[in-house]
Design an enzyme around this catalytic site. Sequence first.
Site: not given
Length: 367
Positions: A24, A26, A28, A185, A212, A215, A299
């Site tokens: 996991h 990202h 970006d 998102g 996701h 959380e 993350d």
Amino acid sequence: MTGPRSTHPLDTDTIRRLPKAVLHDHLDGALRPATLVELAAEVGHTLPATDPEALAAWYYDAANSGDLVRYIATFEHTLAVMQHREGLLRTAQEYVLDLAADGVVYGEVRYAPELMVNGGLTLPEVVETVQEGLAAGMAAAAAAGTPVRVGTLLCGMRMFDRTREIADLAVAHRDAGVVGFDIAGAEDGFPPAAHLAAFEHLRLENVPFTIHAGEAHGLPSIHQALQVCGAQRIGHGVRLADDIADGKLGRLAGWVRDRRVALEMCPTSNLQTGAAESVATHPITLLRDLGFRVTVNTDNRLVSGTTMTREMSLLVEEAGWTLDDLRTVTVNALKSAFIPFDERNALIRDVVLPAYDAAAAEASGAV
């Protein structure tokens, strides 16, 4: 797990050398601060700071708001420099090299192509460009003697309406480096079941996906991701601890454990978004103790100011984890990776276990 067990204290250098697997992470959220400064200048984007160290500090401070929406808002600046071929190529290649430097031998990188088309690239061009950059990074890492295998997850944004289109994109590129799918998102208010068409299509096409969940929203989010949408893994899943009382598992928690559903847990990120209060009390340790298939992840390395070495070190220092625990979560991640069984098994058998066994033997004074 087999092999020597050691409770010897682990230092950061030892942890950095250990082979790791991250599921996991990202794209970006993983840019180098210096790269972000250079690319922003090239495209004329104004950053909160133009000194790399100051920019890294700004990201870390901004992300420590305890609010997932504000955390996500920090991506405005990284996405601004990922709208053209040059920026995507560079960030993807550096992403892989940074994994290799951190001792990662297998990684899954995720990103949302729909957020990278403002510079005129089409969705397929975004995917092909990122894959080109990742391939260059893997070739460079292998040449340097630090090989790392990287698979790609394409993300649909759960607050928008293009998830079915992104699922098509994942299917079209599944033989060209894309290994799975995700939705990302803001979680609260955007349930995964709103995107059933995408998930049904992926199931029919035999493309695995994670979601996701658990959380910013609680147990209903996890239940829906698994039982309604059919996710094979859960991104974060911190709130699963709400279904456990005095060591007794509720029906959902029991279902997750019994079916070995991997939980992609991200301790530092969870602290930043308010999903956990401290590393010492993070649910990952409780879930590990109860036999869940927990994994450790970064993350967003820039946004959280972290690496896999740092995440593991924090668990050792603040939650009492041992070398055996780090080996277990690394094997857990590889067992649940979205690549073929023989590749997963080879990494476990030939790379991970020998290295951890050697580290245990060294720590115990056997060598």
